[in-house]
Design a protein around this motif. Structure first.
Motif, PDB file in Angstrom:
ATOM      1  N   PRO A 190       0.737  -1.293  -0.056  1.00 45.38           N
ATOM      2  CA  PRO A 190      -0.076  -0.039   0.037  1.00 45.38           C
ATOM      3  C   PRO A 190       0.903   1.232   0.086  1.00 45.38           C
ATOM      4  N   ASP A 191       1.789   1.216   0.905  1.00 42.26           N
ATOM      5  CA  ASP A 191       2.908   2.415   0.766  1.00 42.26           C
ATOM      6  C   ASP A 191       3.320   2.896  -0.727  1.00 42.26           C
ATOM      7  N   GLU A 192       3.719   1.781  -1.588  1.00 48.05           N
ATOM      8  CA  GLU A 192       3.995   1.673  -2.852  1.00 48.05           C
ATOM      9  C   GLU A 192       2.953   2.412  -3.893  1.00 48.05           C
ATOM     10  N   ILE A 193       1.964   2.158  -3.668  1.00 52.45           N
ATOM     11  CA  ILE A 193       0.866   2.804  -4.378  1.00 52.45           C
ATOM     12  C   ILE A 193       0.409   4.207  -3.898  1.00 52.45           C
ATOM     13  N   ALA A 194       0.651   4.323  -2.771  1.00 54.86           N
ATOM     14  CA  ALA A 194       0.580   5.910  -2.139  1.00 54.86           C
ATOM     15  C   ALA A 194       1.572   6.565  -2.682  1.00 54.86           C
ATOM     16  N   SER A 195       2.851   6.526  -2.732  1.00 54.37           N
ATOM     17  CA  SER A 195       3.956   7.082  -3.252  1.00 54.37           C
ATOM     18  C   SER A 195       3.762   7.231  -4.828  1.00 54.37           C
ATOM     19  N   ARG A 196       3.025   6.150  -5.680  1.00 54.43           N
ATOM     20  CA  ARG A 196       2.945   6.139  -7.008  1.00 54.43           C
ATOM     21  C   ARG A 196       1.468   6.278  -7.460  1.00 54.43           C
ATOM     22  N   TYR A 197       0.762   6.870  -6.675  1.00 57.99           N
ATOM     23  CA  TYR A 197      -0.708   6.888  -7.052  1.00 57.99           C
ATOM     24  C   TYR A 197      -0.953   7.438  -8.351  1.00 57.99           C
TER      25      TYR A 197
END
Length: 224
Positions: free
Chosen positions: A140-147
């Protein structure tokens, strides 16, 4: 309010004196505190909050003036009443996203599915299936940083750190993962929202909504 119903000057002065005394008791409790979650400090805080609210109301009724303090209400945040030394804690995170480019989202999921047969089986070609594929592949943190790469737009987000007396048994809360949290057990809360940016703009200051975070402090008097 009619003149007959107005609080007297003596009542306003008495309320002001009560605030001064509550301030002294609060400071004394803080100076004597035995830890970060000392119940005596919370009791003194609540007394100070009640005295300040009473004074604010009487001051407004009598003179149409207000104090420079805002007393936190249940809508603003619930005072922490959990264990002083928690043996365990839970981290609860909510992040909202709008799907602004569905085709980009689906294309990203198709790239993952092209290299993962299992992902291909659960991907149904729509945005719901695409989300299952992407969150199965990325943290989820990667998706948050690359939304933006996934065709998403950020909304509000919040992170709660809630205290527990003991570590939960494996599987205890999986059927209802967010239903067990008591707001009074939340030790710290961090919110990110564009509304904070809008409030800042009212004072002529520039800020990036992505960089504005608010920690709801417990306890404390918040400058209005």
């Amino acid at each position: 309010m009619s003149d007959a119903a107005l609080p007297t000057v003596a009542e306003v002065r008495a309320a002001a004196e009560a605030v001064k005394e509550a301030l002294d008791r609060h400071l004394a409790a803080v100076e004597r505190r035995t830890g970060d979650e000392d119940p005596a400090v919370y009791a003194a805080f609540n007394e100070l909050a009640a005295a300040a609210e009473e004074y604010d109301e009487l001051l407004y009724d009598r003179y149409d003036e207000v104090t420079p303090f805002e007393i936190p209400t249940p809508e603003d945040g619930v005072p922490y009443t959990g264990p002083a030394e928690p043996a365990a804690f839970s981290v609860l995170i909510r992040r909202d996203y709008a799907v602004v480019e569905p085709q980009r989202l689906i294309a990203q999921a198709e790239r993952v599915a092209a290299h993962d047969r299992e992902a291909e089986r659960v991907h149904d070609g729509g945005t719901a299936g695409a989300l299952g594929v992407l969150f199965g592949e990325y943290e989820p943190d990667e998706i948050a940083s690359r939304y933006k790469d996934f065709g998403l737009e950020e909304g509000d987000s919040t992170l709660w750190i809630a205290a527990s007396e003991d570590m939960a048994e494996p599987g205890d809360w999986l059927n209802s993962p967010f239903g067990h949290t008591d707001p009074e057990d939340v030790m710290h809360r961090f919110d990110v929202s564009s509304v904070f940016d809008e409030e800042t703009d009212e004072f002529g200051e520039d800020a990036d909504a992505d960089e504005v975070a608010d920690e709801t402090a417990r306890p404390g008097l918040t400058p209005a």
